[in-house]
Scaffold this active site. Sequence first.
Site, PDB file in Angstrom:
ATOM      1  N   ASP A 141       0.827  -1.137   0.029  1.00  0.00           N
ATOM      2  CA  ASP A 141       0.059  -0.054  -0.002  1.00  0.00           C
ATOM      3  C   ASP A 141       0.896   1.171  -0.107  1.00  0.00           C
ATOM      4  O   ASP A 141       1.772   1.520   0.786  1.00  0.00           O
ATOM      5  CB  ASP A 141      -1.060   0.223   1.086  1.00  0.00           C
ATOM      6  N   GLY A 166      -3.089  -5.436   0.741  1.00  0.00           N
ATOM      7  CA  GLY A 166      -3.784  -6.360  -0.107  1.00  0.00           C
ATOM      8  C   GLY A 166      -4.912  -7.100   0.772  1.00  0.00           C
ATOM      9  O   GLY A 166      -4.666  -7.577   1.726  1.00  0.00           O
ATOM     10  N   LYS A 167      -5.980  -7.191   0.055  1.00  0.00           N
ATOM     11  CA  LYS A 167      -7.130  -8.022   0.785  1.00  0.00           C
ATOM     12  C   LYS A 167      -6.785  -9.026   1.417  1.00  0.00           C
ATOM     13  O   LYS A 167      -7.280  -9.793   2.446  1.00  0.00           O
ATOM     14  CB  LYS A 167      -8.618  -7.789  -0.364  1.00  0.00           C
ATOM     15  N   ASN A 183      -4.239  -8.860   4.322  1.00  0.00           N
ATOM     16  CA  ASN A 183      -4.965  -8.017   5.242  1.00  0.00           C
ATOM     17  C   ASN A 183      -5.896  -9.120   6.048  1.00  0.00           C
ATOM     18  O   ASN A 183      -6.102  -9.184   7.237  1.00  0.00           O
ATOM     19  CB  ASN A 183      -6.056  -7.025   4.635  1.00  0.00           C
ATOM     20  N   GLU A 220      -9.327  -9.884  -5.681  1.00  0.00           N
ATOM     21  CA  GLU A 220      -8.164  -9.191  -6.242  1.00  0.00           C
ATOM     22  C   GLU A 220      -7.248 -10.297  -7.063  1.00  0.00           C
ATOM     23  O   GLU A 220      -6.150  -9.968  -7.211  1.00  0.00           O
ATOM     24  CB  GLU A 220      -7.352  -8.506  -5.140  1.00  0.00           C
ATOM     25  N   LEU A 243     -21.910  -2.049   6.965  1.00  0.00           N
ATOM     26  CA  LEU A 243     -22.349  -0.531   7.095  1.00  0.00           C
ATOM     27  C   LEU A 243     -21.285   0.419   7.675  1.00  0.00           C
ATOM     28  O   LEU A 243     -21.743   1.572   7.835  1.00  0.00           O
ATOM     29  CB  LEU A 243     -23.764  -0.528   7.569  1.00  0.00           C
ATOM     30  N   GLY A 244     -20.191   0.010   7.682  1.00  0.00           N
ATOM     31  CA  GLY A 244     -19.368   1.169   8.085  1.00  0.00           C
ATOM     32  C   GLY A 244     -19.450   1.478   9.598  1.00  0.00           C
ATOM     33  O   GLY A 244     -19.839   0.555  10.333  1.00  0.00           O
ATOM     34  N   ALA A 290      -8.703  -1.088   5.209  1.00  0.00           N
ATOM     35  CA  ALA A 290      -8.895  -2.495   5.716  1.00  0.00           C
ATOM     36  C   ALA A 290      -9.718  -2.735   6.854  1.00  0.00           C
ATOM     37  O   ALA A 290      -9.626  -3.743   7.550  1.00  0.00           O
ATOM     38  CB  ALA A 290      -7.492  -2.973   5.869  1.00  0.00           C
ATOM     39  N   ALA A 291     -10.556  -1.836   7.223  1.00  0.00           N
ATOM     40  CA  ALA A 291     -11.456  -2.164   8.322  1.00  0.00           C
ATOM     41  C   ALA A 291     -12.206  -3.367   7.904  1.00  0.00           C
ATOM     42  O   ALA A 291     -12.604  -4.034   8.877  1.00  0.00           O
ATOM     43  CB  ALA A 291     -12.390  -0.945   8.629  1.00  0.00           C
ATOM     44  N   GLY A 292     -13.048  -3.291   6.775  1.00  0.00           N
ATOM     45  CA  GLY A 292     -13.749  -4.531   6.022  1.00  0.00           C
ATOM     46  C   GLY A 292     -12.918  -5.810   6.442  1.00  0.00           C
ATOM     47  O   GLY A 292     -13.539  -6.807   6.624  1.00  0.00           O
ATOM     48  N   ASP A 293     -11.666  -5.724   5.868  1.00  0.00           N
ATOM     49  CA  ASP A 293     -10.775  -6.843   5.917  1.00  0.00           C
ATOM     50  C   ASP A 293     -10.681  -7.385   7.479  1.00  0.00           C
ATOM     51  O   ASP A 293     -10.560  -8.664   7.753  1.00  0.00           O
ATOM     52  CB  ASP A 293      -9.403  -6.812   5.279  1.00  0.00           C
ATOM     53  N   GLY A 338      -3.177   2.762   8.712  1.00  0.00           N
ATOM     54  CA  GLY A 338      -2.584   1.652   7.863  1.00  0.00           C
ATOM     55  C   GLY A 338      -3.671   0.748   7.645  1.00  0.00           C
ATOM     56  O   GLY A 338      -4.671   0.468   8.334  1.00  0.00           O
TER      57      GLY A 338
END
Length: 306
Positions: free
Chosen positions: A13, A39-40, A43, A138, A213-214, A242-245, A280
Site C-alpha cells: 500500500d 492487499g485484501k 489483510n 483481487e 455498513l461502516g 482495511a476495516a472490512g478485511d 494503515g
Amino acid sequence: MTRIVVFGSTNMDLVAYARRAPARGETVAGHAFRTIPGGKGANQAVAAARAGGEVALVGAVGSDDFGYRLRDTLEHCSVDTDLLRTVEGPSGTAHIVVDDEGGNSIVVVPGANGTVTSLSHGDEALITGADLLLLQLELPLSAVVDAAAHARRHGVRTVLTPAPAQPLPPELFDATDLLVPNEHEAAVLTGRVDPHAAALALLDVVPEVVVTLGAAGCLYAARGADLLAVPAPRVRAVDTTAAGDTFVGALAVALGEGRPVPDALTWASAAAALSVRREGASTSMPYRAEIEAALGTSESLEADPA
C-alpha cells in the site's frame, strides 16, 4: 485453533495522507506518505492470525523489494507463507489517498497477483484441511471460482468478500457459504441501493449474507431467519483502510470457534472499530487480547487514539 486458508492478494500500500482527496484534474498537498504491507488477502490473513486463528495464505508476490517485505510481514504476523509464490516481476500495489476524516480512495495494480490463475496440488491439499476458506476478488476470477469449488467439494466453509465490486458468475455463488459485501458491493450485485433489500435479495444466491455498513455496523441475513442488525462501536476514525478485511478475518475466527452469529458479529465489529483508530492496513489490526479488552469495557473503544 481455527484453521483458516486465505486465497487472496498481497499488495504494498502506497498511502498518501491529505486534508481531502483530489478531484479529477486537481492537485492537492499531502501531509504524510507511508508504504504499508496490505492487499485484501494479506489483510484478512493478518487479521485472522492476530485474532487467534491458525492461518495460511495462498497467493503470489513479485521478485522485487516489495515482495520480500510483504512475505516478511506475513511471517512476522504468524501467517504460514509456504504456498505464497514468488514470481518474476513487480508485486501488487495499492495507491491510496486517506483524507482527514479517515475516508479513502484506492487504485489497485495487480502485479504478481495476476499470475495466480490456477490451484496447485499443494494449494488443494491445504484448502482440504482447513475449517474455513477466505476469498476476495483481487486474484483472477477463474482461480477464485476454482478455489471455492474445491472447498465446497471437501466440506470447507467458504467466506467471500466480493471486492472489488463486479458481477459474479453463478458457479461462484453456488460455492459460497457466507457472502460479506459492503453497501456498495451489495448494490452492484443486486441493483438495490437499500442494504436491507440487497441483503434479502442476495439470499436468492447464497445461504448467508453479512452487509457491512461502516460506522453504522452490519446486517446479517440467513435463509429462514429474521434480519439481524448489529451496531458498530462509536469511535473516532483515523484511517478506515482495511476495516472490512479486519472484520472478515476476526469474523472467520469467531465462527470457526463456534460462537453464535450475534456474538461473532459483535466480536468482528469490535476488531474493525479498533482498526480504524490507527493508520494503515495490516499495521492497524488488533490482537485477540485487544479485542477481548474492548468488549470488556466500552472505554477501550471510545478513548481517542494515542
